[in-house]
Design a protein around this motif. Structure first.
Motif, PDB file in Angstrom:
ATOM      1  N   ILE A 138     -26.436 -10.394  49.743  1.00 14.34           N
ATOM      2  CA  ILE A 138     -26.138 -11.740  49.445  1.00 14.34           C
ATOM      3  C   ILE A 138     -27.057 -12.559  50.218  1.00 14.34           C
ATOM      4  N   LYS A 139     -27.459 -13.442  49.703  1.00 14.13           N
ATOM      5  CA  LYS A 139     -28.567 -14.411  50.129  1.00 14.13           C
ATOM      6  C   LYS A 139     -28.250 -15.743  50.026  1.00 14.13           C
ATOM      7  N   PRO A 140     -27.829 -16.494  51.295  1.00 14.99           N
ATOM      8  CA  PRO A 140     -27.615 -17.809  51.023  1.00 14.99           C
ATOM      9  C   PRO A 140     -28.757 -18.745  51.120  1.00 14.99           C
ATOM     10  N   PHE A 141     -28.884 -19.844  50.639  1.00 16.83           N
ATOM     11  CA  PHE A 141     -30.135 -20.549  50.330  1.00 16.83           C
ATOM     12  C   PHE A 141     -30.550 -21.003  51.788  1.00 16.83           C
ATOM     13  N   SER A 142     -29.584 -21.097  52.647  1.00 14.23           N
ATOM     14  CA  SER A 142     -29.982 -21.189  54.166  1.00 14.23           C
ATOM     15  C   SER A 142     -29.043 -20.386  54.999  1.00 14.23           C
ATOM     16  N   GLY A 143     -29.642 -19.809  55.939  1.00 11.91           N
ATOM     17  CA  GLY A 143     -28.988 -18.601  56.612  1.00 11.91           C
ATOM     18  C   GLY A 143     -29.500 -17.420  56.639  1.00 11.91           C
ATOM     19  N   ASP A 144     -28.652 -16.296  57.143  1.00 12.03           N
ATOM     20  CA  ASP A 144     -29.074 -14.831  57.211  1.00 12.03           C
ATOM     21  C   ASP A 144     -28.596 -14.144  55.899  1.00 12.03           C
ATOM     22  N   THR A 145     -29.375 -13.333  55.394  1.00 12.36           N
ATOM     23  CA  THR A 145     -29.284 -12.452  54.344  1.00 12.36           C
ATOM     24  C   THR A 145     -28.178 -11.239  54.823  1.00 12.36           C
ATOM     25  N   LYS A 146     -27.147 -11.015  53.755  1.00 12.89           N
ATOM     26  CA  LYS A 146     -26.271  -9.761  54.193  1.00 12.89           C
ATOM     27  C   LYS A 146     -26.505  -8.966  53.346  1.00 12.89           C
ATOM     28  N   ILE A 147     -26.150  -7.605  53.878  1.00 10.97           N
ATOM     29  CA  ILE A 147     -26.463  -6.418  52.764  1.00 10.97           C
ATOM     30  C   ILE A 147     -24.958  -5.818  53.023  1.00 10.97           C
ATOM     31  N   GLY A 180     -21.293   2.818  50.608  1.00 10.34           N
ATOM     32  CA  GLY A 180     -21.042   3.929  51.424  1.00 10.34           C
ATOM     33  C   GLY A 180     -21.719   5.148  50.520  1.00 10.34           C
ATOM     34  N   ASP A 181     -21.345   6.256  50.764  1.00 12.96           N
ATOM     35  CA  ASP A 181     -21.903   7.466  50.175  1.00 12.96           C
ATOM     36  C   ASP A 181     -20.963   8.108  48.896  1.00 12.96           C
ATOM     37  N   GLY A 182     -20.054   7.591  48.507  1.00 13.40           N
ATOM     38  CA  GLY A 182     -19.222   7.928  47.268  1.00 13.40           C
ATOM     39  C   GLY A 182     -18.117   8.501  47.605  1.00 13.40           C
ATOM     40  N   THR A 183     -17.647   8.409  48.898  1.00 11.97           N
ATOM     41  CA  THR A 183     -16.222   8.794  49.543  1.00 11.97           C
ATOM     42  C   THR A 183     -15.159   7.682  49.212  1.00 11.97           C
ATOM     43  N   CYS A 184     -14.128   8.077  48.766  1.00 10.33           N
ATOM     44  CA  CYS A 184     -12.898   7.205  48.367  1.00 10.33           C
ATOM     45  C   CYS A 184     -12.460   6.843  49.793  1.00 10.33           C
ATOM     46  N   ASP A 185     -12.915   5.839  50.468  1.00 11.06           N
ATOM     47  CA  ASP A 185     -12.322   5.527  51.727  1.00 11.06           C
ATOM     48  C   ASP A 185     -12.217   4.265  52.061  1.00 11.06           C
ATOM     49  N   LEU A 186     -12.129   3.206  51.229  1.00 10.84           N
ATOM     50  CA  LEU A 186     -11.928   1.882  51.154  1.00 10.84           C
ATOM     51  C   LEU A 186     -12.896   1.235  52.335  1.00 10.84           C
ATOM     52  N   LYS A 187     -13.902   1.685  52.412  1.00 13.46           N
ATOM     53  CA  LYS A 187     -14.836   1.056  53.701  1.00 13.46           C
ATOM     54  C   LYS A 187     -16.084   0.681  53.310  1.00 13.46           C
ATOM     55  N   TYR A 188     -16.586  -0.513  53.727  1.00 13.80           N
ATOM     56  CA  TYR A 188     -17.949  -0.750  53.494  1.00 13.80           C
ATOM     57  C   TYR A 188     -18.573  -1.327  54.876  1.00 13.80           C
ATOM     58  N   THR A 189     -19.784  -1.343  54.929  1.00 14.03           N
ATOM     59  CA  THR A 189     -20.704  -1.820  55.917  1.00 14.03           C
ATOM     60  C   THR A 189     -21.432  -3.009  55.561  1.00 14.03           C
ATOM     61  N   VAL A 190     -21.550  -4.001  56.408  1.00 10.92           N
ATOM     62  CA  VAL A 190     -22.195  -5.577  56.172  1.00 10.92           C
ATOM     63  C   VAL A 190     -23.214  -5.212  57.306  1.00 10.92           C
ATOM     64  N   THR A 191     -24.516  -5.567  56.876  1.00 10.49           N
ATOM     65  CA  THR A 191     -25.620  -5.541  57.808  1.00 10.49           C
ATOM     66  C   THR A 191     -26.044  -7.006  57.539  1.00 10.49           C
ATOM     67  N   VAL A 192     -26.357  -7.745  58.679  1.00 10.57           N
ATOM     68  CA  VAL A 192     -27.002  -9.196  58.523  1.00 10.57           C
ATOM     69  C   VAL A 192     -28.264  -8.996  59.242  1.00 10.57           C
TER      70      VAL A 192
END
Length: 190
Positions: A165-174, A178-190
């Protein structure tokens, strides 16, 4: 609902609803769905469904734009491409508007069975949007986003894949699902 030339057209027209209210909800505008007649089970080829929103109102939200779904069936496997063109969602209470255009491709793997419980889908594509606060951004799927239908408690939630996710101004977020596990989790890296 009408059927002509192997095409079904369904129109939901709320423009003449008495006082603009259906039950307890404010309604208005129109949604038109155009799709081909369902083919036989051995069909191979391409089918296109188009949904057009014309000031479609539900409560405080008004939607305009076009959603096109093109499905190609070959050897019993379906690939769907979706395009959301010039979609606007307006909140009539705040006059804030969300706009976006999105092009995505989803491939469904039926794992060679008729049951849907073991199916998996992989989605790729991009979205360009402006949020209600005016922030403009793009979201690009950089690694196919996978959904497993076998994840009973998280059906529809991605189990793997990454979105940039790349805003026209500001930090990009990834966003990493995850690895395929059914865990309802995700990680956001800025």
């Amino acid at each position: 609902k009408t059927v002509a030339n192997n095409t079904i057209t369904i129109v939901y027209d709320y423009t003449s609803v008495a006082n603009g209210v259906c039950g307890d909800d404010a309604v208005g505008g129109k949604m038109t769905i155009s799709m081909p007649v369902k083919p036989d089970s051995g069909f191979s080829g391409t089918l296109t469904r188009i949904v057009t929103y014309e000031n479609l109102k539900r409560d405080t939200l008004v939607i305009n734009g076009t959603h096109t779904i093109t499905t190609t069936v070959a050897s019993g496997k379906a690939t769907a491409s979706e395009k959301l063109a010039n979609i606007t969602i307006t909140n009539t209470n705040t006059n804030k508007v969300i706009t976006y255009t999105s092009t995505k491709k989803r491939v469904v793997d039926n794992k060679g069975t008729a049951a849907r419980d073991d199916d998996e889908s992989q989605t790729t594509g991009t979205t360009t949007a402006k949020s209600s606060d005016g922030t403009q951004f793009t979201a690009t799927i950089t690694k196919a986003v996978t959904v497993k239908f076998s994840c009973k408690d998280s059906r529809g939630f991605p189990v793997s894949g990454t979105v940039e996710i790349k805003p026209f101004s500001g930090d990009t977020k990834i966003v990493d699902y995850g690895d395929g596990t059914c865990d309802l989790k995700y990680t956001v890296t800025v």
